[in-house]
Design a protein around this motif. Structure first.
Motif, PDB file in Angstrom:
ATOM      1  N   UNK A 273       0.855  -1.208   0.000  1.00 15.94           N
ATOM      2  CA  UNK A 273       0.000   0.000   0.000  1.00 15.94           C
ATOM      3  C   UNK A 273       0.891   1.259   0.000  1.00 15.94           C
ATOM      4  N   UNK A 274       0.337   2.411  -0.425  1.00 17.84           N
ATOM      5  CA  UNK A 274       1.118   3.655  -0.381  1.00 17.84           C
ATOM      6  C   UNK A 274       1.568   3.956   1.064  1.00 17.84           C
ATOM      7  N   UNK A 275       2.778   4.506   1.180  1.00 18.08           N
ATOM      8  CA  UNK A 275       3.389   4.731   2.491  1.00 18.08           C
ATOM      9  C   UNK A 275       2.488   5.407   3.521  1.00 18.08           C
TER      10      UNK A 275
ATOM     11  N   UNK B 162      -0.560   5.419   3.874  1.00 17.07           N
ATOM     12  CA  UNK B 162      -1.770   4.713   4.306  1.00 17.07           C
ATOM     13  C   UNK B 162      -1.437   3.413   5.047  1.00 17.07           C
ATOM     14  N   UNK B 163      -0.145   3.193   5.344  1.00 19.58           N
ATOM     15  CA  UNK B 163       0.243   1.933   6.001  1.00 19.58           C
ATOM     16  C   UNK B 163      -0.465   1.783   7.354  1.00 19.58           C
ATOM     17  N   UNK B 164      -0.427   2.860   8.170  1.00 22.53           N
ATOM     18  CA  UNK B 164      -0.986   2.774   9.524  1.00 22.53           C
ATOM     19  C   UNK B 164      -2.467   2.404   9.509  1.00 22.53           C
ATOM     20  N   UNK B 165      -3.234   3.118   8.680  1.00 17.78           N
ATOM     21  CA  UNK B 165      -4.678   2.885   8.675  1.00 17.78           C
ATOM     22  C   UNK B 165      -4.993   1.483   8.129  1.00 17.78           C
ATOM     23  N   UNK B 166      -4.164   1.036   7.186  1.00 19.93           N
ATOM     24  CA  UNK B 166      -4.387  -0.304   6.639  1.00 19.93           C
ATOM     25  C   UNK B 166      -4.046  -1.400   7.651  1.00 19.93           C
TER      26      UNK B 166
END
Lengths: 578, 190
Positions: free
Chosen positions: B172-174, B176-180
């Motif tokens: 995933x794009x950097x 958005x890592x946390x939310x994913x």
């Protein structure tokens, strides 16, 4: 596994070009070929560009090759039609730096208007053609194609299909081999194809193809896997994978080169197996060739010429295995639709309201043909909307054409609509052409074009001004409208179609998906004001839904474009929070 | 290992392809041969989309055969029913309760089936039903529905959880890592 990467077939082709030392890559986007050139553009060592259409792309590629560079040109199958004119003659001139042309076919027509087989082009233009069966081979075959191109002084085509272009499999990465530019030597007997020279070159082409036909019996891209000899299969491309899946014990001859094909290898294989099948998607090209050599094969008697194959199909046809496949019940189909917030929707709404007919073209706006918008009457090929509109006027007269417009997108207009518009002016037509200018090539996934002001490499460039262009080719009446303002569009369409002169309306608003950062505030329906007239449903917006007789707006889909609010007579559609 | 066949189905724009790429990266980390294929009409939103994921010692076809899928992960209810015939006997179908009306339903030319979950349960397969949209909204971003469902899928496969989180971070794009990762956890714990 660290040096193995999961790659799309198209990405692997790009990698192959990079590793082969390509320095120039040219294309016009077209599904399923588009990503090839997008991925090539990421390599600094390669100059990559979009051309306005495939003919120009190939001509740029021929120039690059003749001047000495390893060059790749990519297009979809119908793009080869556009490029066919230079294609048949570059076969005669041959190359200097290696020239490889990618043609991506689309069995099953996932995103195309026909199912043509590019192998016919290779045959009739006398150009050798390779066909890979997964991403790994896609990369290797590109490198092989450049070697063949330079060894035999010929352009080489590579055939892909959607299932190769758009599936991902593992690829081993290698280093790039830098290839020096070849020296350019002026040689008019080779490069000026007027009749006297071309006759001499035709002899060269025939000799070359005879040589390749002989040599391809030993090419490593054609492979034989001998197993149980009761069933033998000749195949290529992705059908090879289906054969391996469905018939793990069968003997298989996989043709990596699909034109010309190796006669001795095939005869030898045929002699070793009891029953020989040909498994090829689309046309019976191998089959007809092999039958002409007097070899008995089973092919299109049992296999279809339509659509994609599958392991299921191969199993069913060859094993006559009665697969007890549960057939799904009839469910509501889910066709693709114009996105919520798409600027094309407003124009179709108005055309529908005014009961206008439209010749249509190739792009997202083709989806406007479907209910409830039903905004276009025809779709044939890129640029056809403009030419067909003029033909209708000449056949049926000036009054008839006042109920018609031509619809075309910005990228498509530059691709091949401009010449049609010149034709309307030159031959004293009075038609109205609407250019749906969404500032991108939408359907293939947002490629830049001469009207957007950016190159493939992301550099700023001159912006083709569609208004000035239209004026300069002789259209006096040109106006720009906002497609989200239905009244403005309606006035323009009414006035322009009544004029007895050619006119252009440019409906200008960027594609909804272009600006990913824009904050989208969804609209909602004020139930107290809603009279349930269902006017908003006529827009065919997927975000507006009828739940138990009441209109609702789905907040996960609404883009906040406001078109529905603009057509609601009761002011019942309001921005969330208002 | 015998080839594992997974189908991710949904509606164009829901993130089926991104999800299958995460699965693909996971398979590479585990040392398998892997093939992915997305089948859809045109590149717009709104159409029916199916992604085939196959991994194992040696994978030939990029497409799962009808009646041979081990798992179907359905992002939308109607799509679960549309692709169910790909599932093998005793296979698992994970279905998100989210409904997205297709255009023929919107214009009144067809009806959205009412008893989809019942129909799915009638066959010889296992069914897990989830309201992933609700979970995604709880996290504060309805767009991570796909990763919530991926978490639910992960719980039903045999790979280490750490590997999944690595595969997500790499795909995933950097930003958005946390939310994913959060969405993945939510799905895993459902």
């Amino acid at each position: 596994m660290a040096d193995k990467k999961l790659m799309l077939g198209n990405e692997a082709v790009a990698r192959g070009a990079y590793e082969a030392g390509v320095t120039v890559a040219v294309a016009y986007p077209g599904t399923p070929s588009t990503e090839i050139t997008e991925f090539v553009a990421k390599y600094d060592e390669v100059y990559a560009q979009w051309s306005p259409n495939e003919k120009v792309a190939l001509e740029v590629g021929i120039g690059s090759s003749i001047s000495g560079a390893r060059t790749m040109v990519a297009m979809k199958h119908v793009g080869v039609n556009v490029a066919a004119d230079p294609l048949f003659t570059v076969s005669y001139t041959g190359i200097n730096g290696g020239l490889v042309i990618l043609a991506a076919d689309d069995p099953g027509m996932h995103s195309s208007q026909n199912e043509q087989d590019s192998r016919f082009y290779a045959k009739s233009a006398h150009i050798p053609m390779l066909e890979p069966s997964d991403s790994s081979e896609a990369k290797e075959f590109v490198k092989e194609a450049f070697d063949i191109s330079e060894k035999y002084d010929t352009p080489v085509m590579i055939r892909l299909t959607t299932r190769i272009s758009h599936s991902q499999s593992l690829v081993q990465l290698n280093d790039r081999t830098d290839v020096a530019l070849k020296e350019y030597v002026k040689d008019f007997k080779k490069n000026v194809m007027m009749p006297g020279m071309a006759r001499a070159r035709h002899i060269v082409v025939e000799k070359r193809m005879n040589q390749i036909e002989e040599d391809c019996n030993t090419f490593s891209c054609n492979t034989v896997e001998m197993n149980d000899t009761s069933i033998g299969v000749i195949t290529s491309g992705v059908p090879y994978q289906y054969v391996k899946e469905a018939l793990p014990n069968a003997s298989v001859l996989k043709l990596g080169m699909v034109h010309p094909i190796p006669k001795k290898v095939i005869e030898d294989f045929a002699n070793k197996v009891d029953t020989l099948y040909i498994v090829e998607e689309l046309e019976p090209i191998f089959e007809e060739q092999i039958k002409s050599w007097g070899i008995e094969v089973i092919g299109k008697e049992i296999f279809t010429v339509q659509g994609e194959y599958s392991a299921n199909l191969v199993e069913e046809k060859i094993n006559e295995h009665k697969l007890n496949l549960a057939v799904p019940k009839q469910l509501p189909v889910r066709p693709p639709v114009m996105c919520p917030g798409c600027p094309h929707r407003g124009v179709y709404y108005v055309l529908n309201k005014l009961k206008k007919h439209a010749t249509g073209d190739i792009g997202c706006y083709t989806l406007g043909a479907l209910p409830p918008l039903e905004g276009i009457d025809t779709c044939v090929c890129m640029g056809a909307s403009v030419g067909m509109l003029h033909g209708m006027e000449k056949a049926r007269g000036k009054e008839f054409i006042k109920d018609w417009v031509g619809i075309i997108g910005d990228s498509t207009f530059v691709h091949s609509g401009i010449t049609g518009l010149v034709d309307i002016v030159y031959n004293k037509g009075i038609s109205t052409v609407i250019i749906l200018d969404n500032s991108t090539t939408g359907m293939t996934g947002h490629q830049d074009n001469p009207a957007t002001g950016k190159t493939l490499k992301g550099e700023d460039t001159h912006v083709l001004n569609l208004v000035e262009l239209s004026h300069s080719i002789g259209i006096n009446s040109v106006r720009v409208v906002n497609p989200f303002n239905p009244e403005e569009v309606e006035t323009a369409v009414k006035e322009e179609t009544m004029k007895e002169e050619p006119s252009v309306i440019i409906a200008s608003a960027p594609c909804e998906l272009l600006d990913k950062k824009r904050k989208r505030v969804p609209y909602r329906i004020n139930v107290d004001a809603c009279k349930n007239c269902k006017m908003c449903m006529k827009l065919g917006c997927p975000a507006i839904q009828n739940k138990d007789g009441k209109m609702i707006i789905n907040d996960t889909l609404c883009s906040g474009c406001g078109l529905c609010s603009n057509i609601c007579k009761f002011g019942a559609i309001v921005k969330d929070g208002e | 290992m015998e080839t594992k066949n997974i189908l991710v189905v949904g509606v164009g724009g829901q993130g089926t392809l991104l999800t299958s790429r995460i699965l693909g990266n996971l398979a590479i980390h585990s040392g398998y041969d892997v093939k992915l294929s997305e089948v859809h009409g045109m590149s717009q939103r709104g159409g029916s989309v199916v992604t085939h994921i196959r991994y194992g010692d040696k994978v030939y076809s990029p497409l799962v055969e009808i009646g041979k899928a081990d798992i179907i992960l359905a992002f939308e209810k109607l799509e679960a029913l549309r692709w169910r015939h790909y599932l093998k006997k005793d296979g698992l179908i994970i279905v998100n309760t989210q409904e997205i009306d297709p255009m023929p339903v919107i214009i009144g030319a067809a009806e959205y089936p009412e008893d989809i979950i019942e129909q799915l349960k009638k066959e010889d397969n296992k069914v897990i039903v989830a309201d992933a949209l609700k979970e995604a909204r709880k996290i504060g971003n309805f767009r991570v529905v796909n990763t919530v469902l991926l978490g639910l899928l992960a719980k039903n496969l045999d790979e280490d959880k750490d590997k999944w989180e690595t595969a997500i971070s790499q795909t995933v794009p950097n930003k958005t890592i946390d939310v994913n990762v959060k969405a993945f956890e939510a799905g895993y714990n459902l």
